[in-house]
Each structure stands twice: as C-alpha cells, then as structure tokens.
Design a protein around this motif. Structure first.
Motif, mmCIF file in Angstrom:
data_model
loop_
_atom_site.group_PDB
_atom_site.id
_atom_site.type_symbol
_atom_site.label_atom_id
_atom_site.label_comp_id
_atom_site.label_asym_id
_atom_site.label_seq_id
_atom_site.Cartn_x
_atom_site.Cartn_y
_atom_site.Cartn_z
ATOM 1 N N GLY A 494 0.800 -1.212 0.000
ATOM 2 C CA GLY A 494 0.000 0.000 0.000
ATOM 3 C C GLY A 494 0.831 1.259 0.000
ATOM 4 N N SER A 495 2.029 1.171 0.553
ATOM 5 C CA SER A 495 2.882 2.363 0.607
ATOM 6 C C SER A 495 3.292 2.817 -0.784
ATOM 7 C CB SER A 495 4.124 2.076 1.453
ATOM 8 O OG SER A 495 4.864 0.996 0.886
ATOM 9 N N ARG A 496 3.545 1.867 -1.674
ATOM 10 C CA ARG A 496 3.939 2.237 -3.035
ATOM 11 C C ARG A 496 2.776 2.885 -3.770
ATOM 12 N NH1 ARG A 496 5.088 -1.246 -6.618
ATOM 13 N NH2 ARG A 496 6.810 -0.204 -7.629
ATOM 14 N N ARG A 497 1.561 2.391 -3.571
ATOM 15 C CA ARG A 497 0.402 2.994 -4.228
ATOM 16 C C ARG A 497 0.103 4.398 -3.686
ATOM 17 N NH1 ARG A 497 -1.379 -2.410 -3.859
ATOM 18 N NH2 ARG A 497 -2.455 -1.980 -1.880
ATOM 19 N N ALA A 498 0.365 4.587 -2.370
ATOM 20 C CA ALA A 498 0.113 5.908 -1.783
ATOM 21 C C ALA A 498 1.054 6.964 -2.381
ATOM 22 C CB ALA A 498 0.272 5.851 -0.270
ATOM 23 N N LEU A 505 -2.506 14.267 -0.716
ATOM 24 C CA LEU A 505 -2.053 14.367 0.661
ATOM 25 C C LEU A 505 -1.683 15.806 0.986
ATOM 26 C CD1 LEU A 505 0.276 11.238 0.785
ATOM 27 C CD2 LEU A 505 -2.139 11.373 1.444
ATOM 28 N N SER A 506 -1.691 16.113 2.272
ATOM 29 C CA SER A 506 -1.258 17.428 2.730
ATOM 30 C C SER A 506 0.252 17.540 2.580
ATOM 31 C CB SER A 506 -1.668 17.623 4.193
ATOM 32 O OG SER A 506 -0.986 16.676 5.007
ATOM 33 N N ALA A 507 0.754 18.744 2.793
ATOM 34 C CA ALA A 507 2.199 18.958 2.661
ATOM 35 C C ALA A 507 2.965 18.123 3.661
ATOM 36 C CB ALA A 507 2.507 20.445 2.843
ATOM 37 N N GLU A 508 2.461 18.079 4.890
ATOM 38 C CA GLU A 508 3.148 17.294 5.910
ATOM 39 C C GLU A 508 3.088 15.805 5.581
ATOM 40 O OE1 GLU A 508 2.493 20.079 9.836
ATOM 41 O OE2 GLU A 508 1.147 18.396 9.459
ATOM 42 N N ALA A 509 1.910 15.386 5.061
ATOM 43 C CA ALA A 509 1.782 13.970 4.715
ATOM 44 C C ALA A 509 2.686 13.618 3.547
ATOM 45 C CB ALA A 509 0.326 13.646 4.389
ATOM 46 N N ARG A 510 2.783 14.567 2.577
ATOM 47 C CA ARG A 510 3.672 14.278 1.448
ATOM 48 C C ARG A 510 5.123 14.199 1.897
ATOM 49 N NH1 ARG A 510 0.305 18.021 -1.313
ATOM 50 N NH2 ARG A 510 1.896 19.662 -1.059
ATOM 51 N N GLN A 511 5.478 15.023 2.868
ATOM 52 C CA GLN A 511 6.850 14.980 3.370
ATOM 53 C C GLN A 511 7.136 13.647 4.053
ATOM 54 O OE1 GLN A 511 9.319 17.078 2.874
ATOM 55 N NE2 GLN A 511 10.705 15.745 4.037
ATOM 56 N N VAL A 512 6.159 13.185 4.836
ATOM 57 C CA VAL A 512 6.341 11.886 5.501
ATOM 58 C C VAL A 512 6.404 10.764 4.476
ATOM 59 C CG1 VAL A 512 5.247 10.206 7.041
ATOM 60 C CG2 VAL A 512 5.263 12.641 7.643
ATOM 61 N N ALA A 513 5.510 10.830 3.469
ATOM 62 C CA ALA A 513 5.521 9.806 2.428
ATOM 63 C C ALA A 513 6.834 9.829 1.663
ATOM 64 C CB ALA A 513 4.348 10.025 1.478
ATOM 65 N N HIS A 514 7.355 11.054 1.398
ATOM 66 C CA HIS A 514 8.626 11.162 0.688
ATOM 67 C C HIS A 514 9.771 10.566 1.520
ATOM 68 C CE1 HIS A 514 11.653 12.755 -2.004
ATOM 69 N NE2 HIS A 514 12.248 13.359 -0.975
ATOM 70 N N THR A 515 9.753 10.859 2.807
ATOM 71 C CA THR A 515 10.786 10.320 3.695
ATOM 72 C C THR A 515 10.727 8.791 3.735
ATOM 73 O OG1 THR A 515 10.680 12.321 5.056
ATOM 74 C CG2 THR A 515 11.694 10.351 6.029
ATOM 75 N N ARG A 516 9.506 8.281 3.830
ATOM 76 C CA ARG A 516 9.366 6.820 3.835
ATOM 77 C C ARG A 516 9.804 6.214 2.505
ATOM 78 N NH1 ARG A 516 3.385 6.205 6.643
ATOM 79 N NH2 ARG A 516 4.050 6.528 8.819
ATOM 80 N N ALA A 519 13.498 6.019 2.352
ATOM 81 C CA ALA A 519 14.006 4.982 3.249
ATOM 82 C C ALA A 519 13.794 3.588 2.676
ATOM 83 C CB ALA A 519 13.331 5.103 4.620
ATOM 84 N N GLN A 520 12.689 3.411 1.912
ATOM 85 C CA GLN A 520 12.376 2.086 1.389
ATOM 86 C C GLN A 520 12.967 1.835 0.002
ATOM 87 O OE1 GLN A 520 8.177 1.464 1.530
ATOM 88 N NE2 GLN A 520 8.054 1.605 3.771
ATOM 89 N N ARG A 521 13.583 2.861 -0.580
ATOM 90 C CA ARG A 521 14.105 2.686 -1.944
ATOM 91 C C ARG A 521 15.181 1.603 -1.988
ATOM 92 N NH1 ARG A 521 15.650 8.181 -4.526
ATOM 93 N NH2 ARG A 521 13.413 8.432 -4.108
ATOM 94 N N LYS A 522 16.039 1.601 -0.985
ATOM 95 C CA LYS A 522 17.079 0.578 -0.942
ATOM 96 C C LYS A 522 16.484 -0.811 -0.740
ATOM 97 C CE LYS A 522 20.783 3.584 0.749
ATOM 98 N NZ LYS A 522 21.771 3.800 1.830
ATOM 99 N N VAL A 523 15.395 -0.844 0.023
ATOM 100 C CA VAL A 523 14.737 -2.137 0.236
ATOM 101 C C VAL A 523 14.176 -2.671 -1.073
ATOM 102 C CG1 VAL A 523 12.876 -3.329 1.457
ATOM 103 C CG2 VAL A 523 14.212 -1.567 2.633
ATOM 104 N N TRP A 524 13.536 -1.777 -1.845
ATOM 105 C CA TRP A 524 12.991 -2.228 -3.136
ATOM 106 C C TRP A 524 14.107 -2.654 -4.093
ATOM 107 C CZ3 TRP A 524 8.318 -3.658 -3.243
ATOM 108 C CH2 TRP A 524 7.331 -3.015 -2.487
ATOM 109 N N ALA A 525 15.230 -1.965 -4.052
ATOM 110 C CA ALA A 525 16.346 -2.362 -4.909
ATOM 111 C C ALA A 525 16.873 -3.741 -4.533
ATOM 112 C CB ALA A 525 17.463 -1.318 -4.808
#
Length: 707
Positions: A494-498, A505-516, A519-525
């Motif tokens: 669900g995180s990838r679809r979000a 999303l709000s600005a704060e939510a987009r910032q949190v989503a961007h941070t996540r 952080a998960q980019r290396k995991v996906w790689a």
C-alpha cells in the motif's frame, strides 16, 4: 599304569588324575598327589597326559553344550565337527598307540617288552597346542560364564576362524581351515535357501543377516543386518543378497495374485533355478571372497533379466516416473504455487490463533508451536482439490490421481544435519547431498513430501531414492517460495500505491511519504535484485537442467522394457547426477543459499509488519506525520535485514563464480559406467550459462550485487 593313561586320554575317569579340572591351574595339579610311588620324572610326564586328558573332557562336554544350547546353526556345526572329526582323530591316535603296544611295535616297545612312559607321552607331543586351541575356540563360541558374556554369532565365528588361519602354526592353520570350511558350508546352506527360494532359515533365524518385519497393512519388509554378515562379504555383495531374496518374495506375491502366470513353476524358471544352484555348488571352501561376489552378482543379474523383468509393466513405470517429474520435481508449476499458498495460509491462521501476528519478524514466531502431520497434510489435501478443480470433466489425470493416493507430507524426525545417501551398493556415493537442509522453510517443522512405493515398483525405487526426491523437492520448493514471497510485495504494498498519488495528501503527509519512500528505496532495490537472482536460478534449474537431464533418462527408461536392476541403477545414476547438477551437493553454495532464503523470510516479514504499522498510524487516517517508536524500530531492523540479504546475495554469486572454475557439468564428476546399464547421464550442467544470465541482468538493470 599304561592302561590308566590310555583310558584317561580317551576321556574316562582315572585314579591317576583328579576328577575335577578347574581352568587356569598349574601343570602339577593335573596329577593326583596322593597316588603312591611316583618319581618326579613320572609325575612330570603324567602331568602332560593329565592336561591332555582334562582338555579332552572339557572340549567334549562344552561342545555338547554348544550343540544343545547355542542358537546359531553355524556354531553348532563347528561344535559338531570338533566332536565328530577333530576329537575323533585324537581318540584314533589313542587306539593307534594301544595297537602299537599290543603288537609290540619296536617304535614304542623296548627290550623285554618294556613300554617306556616317555615313549607313550611322546606320541602325543603334537596334540598339546592343538587341544588348547580347540578349547579356546569352544570358549569363544560359548563363554563359560553365560551371565557375563553372550554367545558368539555365526559371522563372528567365521571371522575368527579366518583370522586363526594366519597364526603361523601349520597344525593350527590346518585345523582352522577345516573348521572354516565347515562354518562356510553351514552359512552358505542358509544363504542358498534365501537366494534360491527367498526363505529365511527355519532354525537360527536370529543369527541370519536378514530380518523381517511383518505388516498388517502390506507385505513384510526386510532389512540387512550388516553385523551378522561375515567380513569377507562386501557391502555391495550384501546388498545383492538382500535384493535377491526380497525379489523372490515379490515373485511369489505376483504369482499368488495372478493365476494365469506361473513364474516360479515354469520350465524356464526351473532351469534358471538349476543354474543358480550349480553356481553355488561350484564354489570351493573356504569361500573365496572374489569368487563368491562374482557368483552372487551373476545370480542377481540373471534373476533380474529373466524373471523380475516380467513384474514391472511399462505403463506403471511410466506413471510413477511421470509422478516424480510433475510433482516432486515441480514440472507441474501450479502444484508448487497452490502448496506454497496453502502453507502460507495455514501459518497465518496459526499466528492469528496464537496472537503472534505482529510480534516476530519471521518463522521464529511459530517454532514453539507444535504442528501435527494431520494438520500439515490438510494443506496438501487442499492443494489436490485446487489442482482437481483445474481439470476438465472429460479428461482424466492419471498422474494427479496416483499422486493424490500415494503422496503425503511427513514430519522429518531425523537430525536436521543428517542427509540420506543411496543405500544400494551400486549407487554413486560421490554425489552425496549437502548437510544443509531446506525442509523447514515451507512449515516451521521439518517436513518431507514423499510417496509410498508399493510392490512391485519397490524393486527399482528404494527408500533412499525417495529420500533424495524429497530433498530435491524441498530444495526447489524453497526457491519457488522465496520468489513468490518477494514478488507479492509489489502486489500488496500500500505504501507504493500511496506515493503514486501525492497530490491527495497534505504537505506534511507528502513529506512523511517522501521520507518513507527514500528509506524504502534501498529495500525495493534489494528485493528487485533478489527476485532477479531467484527467477533466473529457478528458470535455469527447472527449465534447462532438470528438463534436459530428465528427458535423457526418461527416453532411455521408456524406450524398451528394462529389468528392475538395470532400471534401478540408471535411476540412481540420474538422481545422483541431477543432485550434482543443480548444486545440491555443494556444501558452500547450499549454506549460502539457505542463509539468503532465511534472510529473505525475515525481510518480507519485517516489510509487511512495517506496512501494517504505517497503515494503522495517524497518516493513514488523518494525514499527520506521527511516527511512533515501534515503527522507527521496525524500520531500523528492516534496514539491517536488507543489508543481510545484500551480503547473502553476494555470497551466493561469489560461490557460483568459484564453481564455474571448479567443475564442468556432471560428466566430469560422475564417472558413470554405461556398460553396466546402457544409460549415460546428461552431460551438461555447468553454471556458466546461469552466470551469463546474471551478468546480462546486471548490465541491463544496474544490479550492483553481482560483482
């Protein structure tokens, strides 16, 4: 006094010597000290006679006890020979000395018809060492203290006599050789009944090297007891002895079940029986190991080619081989998919049941939970139902029905580090499996997918073969399972679809989503690299190696009707070569691969746990950027798990590169003697093609783990 000496030597009581004969006494104790008018020289001569007389009585009495009490027919035969042949010679010597005295032979009777005691005693000089050896042999067969020692087995006596033939004393060598002939004849008599008719000895069965276990559910099973085989019988010959007798039982069962076939009573088989009997009768004694092995090998080959070949219908051979290929070697891919899915559903249900769904990152959360075979086989039953639902009504699937009736999942109670090897002496032991196990990845307990082999198919498929198929199946299933678990992350995240719709999303939510997301980019790689390695490895193993190796074996096995022995040898050669080709025999590779699969399990579990925490956080319901302490800890542990997967990927590929330089296909490693079976294993199987695919994927997709 001379007649007392001769009577005592013959085993009768005499006033010259004590009635009792305790072992370990000195030579002076063999003469009655109360006897009057004995000089010291006469006492010394009589002591020699007394010792011989005592040994004669002890050997005679102890040999009679062996004849009446010992459970081994071989030991009783040796004891009977001691009484009727060897002690009889001693008594004949006594009669010969008496005859010389009565006929006044100058060799023993002197002037004035005087018979010196020293001359009489001198006639028995060659018997002292021999009688002592007879007594030690009798005590070896059955010790005097039955409470402290157990009687010797027939095999032990045969081994003892063969070693005594090398003592260096001619008289002992002659006696040991004669008794060895007696023991070998008694043993071969038992063996002949087993080889010619498949019959266990009616007397002394506990001393025979084959044990039987009766079963109310099916035919009896037979096992080889190696400790009851003489040492001159090699392992391969012992396996042949067991095979021949078991095969004759199969013939009997086939004959009883079919009134139209008279296998045992046909003229052809009667002549074959006569030929086998003549082969055994032509052996010389003591048995020569090489000649005995050659004879047994000839009987086994003759029986296989002329009798056992009729017991294996070609259609049944094809059915069981196709079942091996489609189910155990995963040629029917939907079976693996359904079984893995059913096992995952079962484990998820157990986690929810025990309240551990969000507690542990991997299969460790269920290791304290006992799972029964019935529960595990329920997953297999649901798999069969799913496969059946794919069938069309007008097309019967014989392989599926056969597998459904005969296959089951068993909990492996053996040590996790133990690995079965082929038990038949003709097997290729050089292809022993690695000690690393893969059978505890599908369920939290070690399980084996195995198949019941009924008569007469067990003539060429052994329990060791099924153990190897089970190991191959667990190995291939573990690769499929890891690939499926990683691939499902792309479908369930669900995180990838979000992240794909940030404008909602709000600005704060987009910032949190961007941070996540960062952080998960290396995991996906890492997941992408692992998926690529697993997919290419699975495709190479199943699509190229197994397919090519199987097609070579199957085309040979079904081209004509082979006898069971030839088919079994070729089948074991195929399994050994296949195990080597797909790297299941390499300890370093399998250990690295097992570490990778374990780390993948942990990574997938942690990723799912983190996703559930994020979905239940305030971000998922109100758009705030709240990250609790548990989410932070799980994210940190996920990153550690990613690094472990990266390291394991590098270890696997590094070992593949080493193997590329160490071996070239199966033919170099497995020196299969095609002259015995006419079958040659497939000669491909190097890892260079797999490495080329991995290198091409790295260059195309930028995967950095292959260095």
């Amino acid at each position: 006094m001379l007649h007392e000496v001769l009577l005592a030597l013959s085993g009768h009581p005499s006033p010259l010597f004590p009635a009792t004969a305790p072992p370990g006494r000195s030579s002076d104790d063999f003469v009655d000290k109360d006897f009057p008018l004995l000089s010291s020289s006469e006492a010394a001569l009589l002591a020699t006679v007394g010792k011989l007389a005592s040994l004669h009585r002890q050997i005679r009495d102890h040999a009679n006890r062996i004849l009446s009490q010992h459970p081994s027919t071989i030991c009783r035969a040796v004891a009977a020979s001691l009484l009727q042949t060897h002690l009889a010679r001693f008594r004949e010597k006594i009669l010969d000395v008496e005859r010389q005295i009565l006929t006044k032979d100058a060799a023993i009777v002197g002037a004035y018809n005087i018979v010196p005691l020293s001359a009489v005693v001198g006639e028995f000089d060659g018997w002292s060492r021999r009688m002592e050896w007879y007594w030690s042999l009798a005590c070896f067969i059955q010790p005097l203290d039955a409470h402290k020692s157990v009687p010797a087995t027939g095999a032990a006596v045969i081994n003892h006599l063969r070693s005594e033939m090398q003592t260096g004393f001619p008289d002992i060598e002659t006696a040991a050789t004669e008794l060895s002939c007696v023991a070998d004849k008694a043993w071969l008599k038992q063996v002949s009944a087993w080889l010619l008719y498949g019959l266990l000895p009616s007397h002394g069965a506990d001393d025979f090297f084959v044990s039987v276990q009766e079963s109310v559910e099916g035919p009896p099973s037979y096992a080889l007891r190696r400790e009851l085989l003489p040492k001159f019988v090699s392992q391969q010959t012992g396996n042949s002895l067991l095979f021949i007798g078991k095969s004759l039982h199969q013939v009997k069962q086939h004959t009883q079940g079919s009134s139209a076939s008279h296998i045992l009573h046909s003229n052809e088989d009667a002549s074959l029986l006569d030929a086998h009997l003549q082969s055994l009768s032509s052996l010389s004694y003591p048995l020569i190991p090489a000649a005995f092995s050659t004879t047994i090998s000839s009987i086994r080959s003759s029986l296989s080619q002329k009798v056992l070949q009729r017991l294996l219908p070609p259609n049944e051979i094809k059915l069981v081989l196709n079942t091996f290929r489609q189910i155990l070697l995963l040629d029917r891919g939907e079976f693996a998919v359904f079984l893995i899915s059913e096992a995952a559903d079962r484990l998820d249900a157990r986690r929810v049941e025990h309240g551990r769904y969000l507690q542990e990152p991997s299969g460790k959360d269920l290791r304290g939970v006992m799972m029964k075979e019935g529960e595990i086989n329920e997953s297999l039953s649901r798999t069969w139902k799913a496969l059946t639902s794919l069938q069309t009504e007008d097309l019967e699937d014989d392989v599926l029905e056969y597998a459904r009736e005969n296959m089951r999942l068993e909990i492996d109670t053996r040590r996790a580090t133990s690995r079965p090897t082929t038990s038949d002496g003709t097997a290729l032991d050089v292809a022993g499996l690695s000690s690393t196990s893969f059978n505890d990845l599908l369920f939290p307990v070690p399980t084996l997918l195995t198949m019941q082999i009924c008569s007469p198919l067990d003539l060429f498929v052994s329990r060791a073969d099924m153990d190897r198929y089970s190991a191959l199946n667990a190995y291939l299933l573990s690769l499929r399972r890891a690939h499926m678990r990683l691939s499902n992350l792309w479908r369930e995240s669900g995180s990838r679809r979000a992240v794909a719709n940030p404008t909602r999303l709000s600005a704060e939510a987009r910032q949190v989503a961007h941070t996540r997301g960062i952080a998960q980019r290396k995991v996906w790689a890492t997941c992408s690299a692992a998926v690529f390695l697993l997919s290419e490895t699975t495709a190479y193993f199943e699509g190229e190696l197994i397919t090519s190796s199987w097609d070579t074996f199957y085309s040979w096995a079904t081209a004509q009707h082979h006898d069971p022995e030839t088919l079994g040898r070729a089948h074991r050669s195929f399994l050994a070569a296949l195990s080597y080709t797909i790297l299941l025999t390499d300890a370093v590779y399998t250990r690295s691969l097992r570490d990778l699969l374990t780390h993948i399990d942990a990574l997938v579990a942690l990723f799912g746990r983190l996703q559930r925490l994020q979905q239940t956080s305030s971000l998922g319901v109100g758009g705030t950027d709240f990250l609790d302490e548990e989410e932070t800890e799980v994210a940190r542990e996920l990153d550690r798990s990613r690094k472990r997967v990266d390291a394991a990927l590098k270890d696997v590929v590094a070992r593949l590169r080493q193997l590329d330089h160490e071996r070239l296909g199966a033919a170099r490693y497995l020196q299969v003697d095609a002259q015995d079976t006419g079958f040659e294993v497939w000669r491909g199987g190097g890892v260079d093609r797999l490495l080329m695919k991995l290198d091409f994927g790295r260059m195309s997709g930028g995967e950095e783990y292959i260095v």
